[in-house]
Design an enzyme around this catalytic site. Sequence first.
Site, short mmCIF file in Angstrom:
data_model
loop_
_atom_site.label_atom_id
_atom_site.label_comp_id
_atom_site.label_asym_id
_atom_site.label_seq_id
_atom_site.Cartn_x
_atom_site.Cartn_y
_atom_site.Cartn_z
N LYS A 70 -4.51 8.74 -11.89
CA LYS A 70 -4.44 9.25 -12.60
C LYS A 70 -6.22 9.86 -12.04
O LYS A 70 -6.96 10.35 -12.55
CB LYS A 70 -4.58 8.81 -13.98
CG LYS A 70 -3.72 9.27 -14.56
CD LYS A 70 -3.71 9.32 -16.48
CE LYS A 70 -2.24 9.05 -16.25
NZ LYS A 70 -1.89 8.74 -17.57
N ARG A 95 9.19 -11.85 -5.80
CA ARG A 95 9.01 -13.64 -5.73
C ARG A 95 7.33 -13.81 -5.97
O ARG A 95 7.48 -14.89 -7.01
CB ARG A 95 9.18 -13.90 -4.21
CG ARG A 95 9.10 -15.30 -4.36
CD ARG A 95 9.08 -15.33 -2.14
NE ARG A 95 9.51 -14.30 -2.15
CZ ARG A 95 11.20 -14.61 -2.24
NH1 ARG A 95 11.70 -15.42 -2.45
NH2 ARG A 95 12.05 -13.37 -1.33
N THR A 96 7.12 -13.04 -5.63
CA THR A 96 5.44 -13.86 -5.40
C THR A 96 4.64 -13.25 -7.40
O THR A 96 4.92 -14.11 -8.27
CB THR A 96 4.46 -13.01 -4.76
OG1 THR A 96 5.32 -13.00 -3.91
CG2 THR A 96 2.93 -13.34 -5.27
N ARG A 120 -2.21 -7.21 -6.95
CA ARG A 120 -1.10 -6.82 -5.58
C ARG A 120 -2.29 -5.68 -5.42
O ARG A 120 -1.37 -4.66 -6.22
CB ARG A 120 0.25 -7.37 -5.58
CG ARG A 120 0.72 -7.45 -3.95
CD ARG A 120 1.79 -7.93 -3.82
NE ARG A 120 2.40 -9.03 -3.18
CZ ARG A 120 2.74 -9.49 -2.39
NH1 ARG A 120 4.11 -9.10 -2.32
NH2 ARG A 120 2.29 -10.72 -1.76
N HIS A 168 -3.32 -13.33 1.55
CA HIS A 168 -2.44 -13.56 0.41
C HIS A 168 -2.73 -15.46 0.33
O HIS A 168 -1.77 -16.68 0.36
CB HIS A 168 -0.87 -13.54 1.15
CG HIS A 168 0.07 -13.60 -0.52
ND1 HIS A 168 -0.41 -14.17 -1.26
CD2 HIS A 168 1.69 -13.53 -0.07
CE1 HIS A 168 1.10 -13.90 -2.24
NE2 HIS A 168 1.99 -14.16 -1.34
#
Lengths: 338, 338, 338
Positions: free
Chosen positions: C86, C57-58, C107, C135
């Site tokens: 890595k 969604r985001t 995110r 958020h």
Amino acid sequence: MDFIGANILSVSQFERADIDRVFGVADTMGPYARREKVTRVLEGAILGNMFLEPSTRTRLSFGAAFNLLGGMVRETVGITASAMAKGESLYDTARVLSGYSDIICMRHPQAGSVAEFAAASRVPVINGGDGANEHPTQALLDLYTIRKELAGKGRALDDFRIAMIGDLKHGRTVHSLCKLLCLFEKVQLTFISPPELAMPDAVVEQLRAAGHQVTVTDQLEASIAHVDIVYSTRIQEERFASQEEANLYRGRFRLNREIFTRHCEPNTVIMHPLPRDSRAEANELDTDLNEHPSLAIFRQTDNGLLVRMALFAMLLGVEGDVDKYARPVRWHSRRTPI
Amino acid sequence: MDFIGANILSVSQFERADIDRVFGVADTMGPYARREKVTRVLEGAILGNMFLEPSTRTRLSFGAAFNLLGGMVRETVGITASAMAKGESLYDTARVLSGYSDIICMRHPQAGSVAEFAAASRVPVINGGDGANEHPTQALLDLYTIRKELAGKGRALDDFRIAMIGDLKHGRTVHSLCKLLCLFEKVQLTFISPPELAMPDAVVEQLRAAGHQVTVTDQLEASIAHVDIVYSTRIQEERFASQEEANLYRGRFRLNREIFTRHCEPNTVIMHPLPRDSRAEANELDTDLNEHPSLAIFRQTDNGLLVRMALFAMLLGVEGDVDKYARPVRWHSRRTPI
Amino acid sequence: MDFIGANILSVSQFERADIDRVFGVADTMGPYARREKVTRVLEGAILGNMFLEPSTRTRLSFGAAFNLLGGMVRETVGITASAMAKGESLYDTARVLSGYSDIICMRHPQAGSVAEFAAASRVPVINGGDGANEHPTQALLDLYTIRKELAGKGRALDDFRIAMIGDLKHGRTVHSLCKLLCLFEKVQLTFISPPELAMPDAVVEQLRAAGHQVTVTDQLEASIAHVDIVYSTRIQEERFASQEEANLYRGRFRLNREIFTRHCEPNTVIMHPLPRDSRAEANELDTDLNEHPSLAIFRQTDNGLLVRMALFAMLLGVEGDVDKYARPVRWHSRRTPI
């Protein structure tokens, strides 16, 4: 070479004039990469960005370079997401995918696979890394960076001094860079590594045959004193017999601010083919140099964008039209100029 | 049917006039697919390319088709990357995602799920394959290819001969294609398979009810002698009781250059719903035919682009405006014309 | 605050005037989000959409918002696909990726990581969720939705009543929303939850210090009788000592059509930070309300597009030029107007 419609598979395919042309085009891409101007020269064109092995940096760099010329990107990441996992041949995959794209970049875990794919493709293919074999655009962006950094000091690719440090035996990057340097004149190379990780003889011989002066040593401090470029690479500890033996070498091949300040000429350029492992136990290029103006490692990745834009434009035959489809933009960004 | 705002969920929704219209629009898409012209007719439009099951070919084909009309693509690959993995209903997912897109393509492992999704979506939905159920754009591109290949021979969809070979029992592709063929007249079909893998009776009855002549056989060589199209499919060996039994049939249903040359009319067209397994033990359509001009399998995937471009334009009601927003481009590519 | 070149990392960075400006710009984005007009104001600009934790969604909302302003999107999904796997530092990743993008959304599973990344980035960074921390664009779109829904009833953010229901202890969303509400006046808040899942005292105190009236209760029906907004959240059963104890609360905090009709004022607005779990055993916001005009949960996600478009335009300093680079389009879509 004729760039229109060609594949870019190996650094061996270039002559000196080819390199000069690519870099000349790359020099014109700055205003577009900084978005001072936008161009639609590749509007309607599609890059097939096929990364059958995970990669973030190279994948995004190719994709962004194509976008910056106005083109669109279709992407595949990972072998499991691919039809090849069902037993399809590289030939079939190439025939199909080249119908969906105007140009393809491919990374593949197996050496030689990208050339096999390119032979069946109906559009140009750029090798984005095929296992231990080749990663030609990395070598080009390294060389382009050296040229640009030297130019800032009034020097040129035909007469400069470079030290390469670290695991020179296994590094795909330094091997390819040395091949390209054979196209130029009067380069003085110093290879600094533990003897077990020395540059392969074949590479050294090729450089000497090209008339270059090569020094092989395991002494870091003395050897970086009179060079224009220090090219650091990762010590690949997993190749050593024991952790203790790896630790023995590691201290001597770590470049940090203190060593740099004490031993190098002040404007010596520091390069590294990223990623570097910044954890304390690795840290071959110390983070205390992060703000040093000589640190060129992020200029390297920025330059990669310019070199890849140049290749796209040349392979698709539009390098002369970029400005024609351009317009200036009003734009605010705190992005550091490339 | 009214295409504007419609969903494409099943081949059963089409009447003959619909097919003719889609193919008519597809015929106009060539210059854009070959990038002789670029169009911005879908500028600012977004395709939600939702592949909840891995797919490279179909996913890239939909995405490229949308890009070639000037639109942008947002993509999801794999069920784990999806909010549905958290227990969200298809209804909620559809309501949300249709706010981010102008049209959605969806592949989903469960039969019927795409129709359920489409019922809740606020924008048109195209079924990109829902499990064993339907994959309507594959059937359309197959039929479009047959029509185009026949036209090259002065023939039409209303009077031609086709042989389908292989595992006709389980093949979603051949079932859907047969349904579409019921919309046309005087098709002669020969189904070549081991009896255990014969075309389902329901499909055969439907074709006969449409007035078509159907022959069922297990003899390959004799049956491909007088047809316009040979449509090869994979022998799904995992369905057989034993490897030995599978091997018994496999040799008889393999098409290669020698069999083709000896038995088929010279300009018989060879088709296959890719991917084909090119490993020696499978190889139902031999790679020794790769360069044969009758091999249409890559023309099939190329045609898929045209058919999908046509569907996008028609569902969004812009098929008449494609040329209006177009401009020619100077362009170099070695891409084979579609 | 000065939006040009800024990062969006936390709701704490906003003053009331900032909120008003963002919402004012969001109000102008409707015609572009509905594709009544298309704009090229971000042509040639690249969003680096870095989702190191799965999200559909985001991720799609940010990407679509950037596309709707004419920009292109390069994307990374999942930590394993990233060079960070890595051992590369966030600093290096940020320095490199910010050379490929004009703005970055990130995110990341770890709290604080996005701020660390932003400190090294050369372009603006928007926090798309950093673990349990923040958020901020979710809180903004919730507040924007409340403002818009209230406006439809002739009310404003400075004098309204809201009930929040469910697991208020762990919900990142409701905490952030409450912080934003402290910037406004005369809000009456009712927190409905089992005592064990009550809103943290710090949040309650902050709201009271801002002059708001706060009621804490575990009674659902009586408490939703006189509010403008009901904000439902998920009961996080995995936090309870036993399934039996969870079941004890669950029935009382489920909102369905019968409870809504019997207890709420008719035009009470129903919100929820999706995803909601629609399976029978969860179902905190019953699907029997799906067609109810008061259900604003899909208007919330639609509004998210507008708020994110506004932020992109403001951070890149082009919010005044959107119309300048616009053109109307002929367009057919059954998409419900935002």
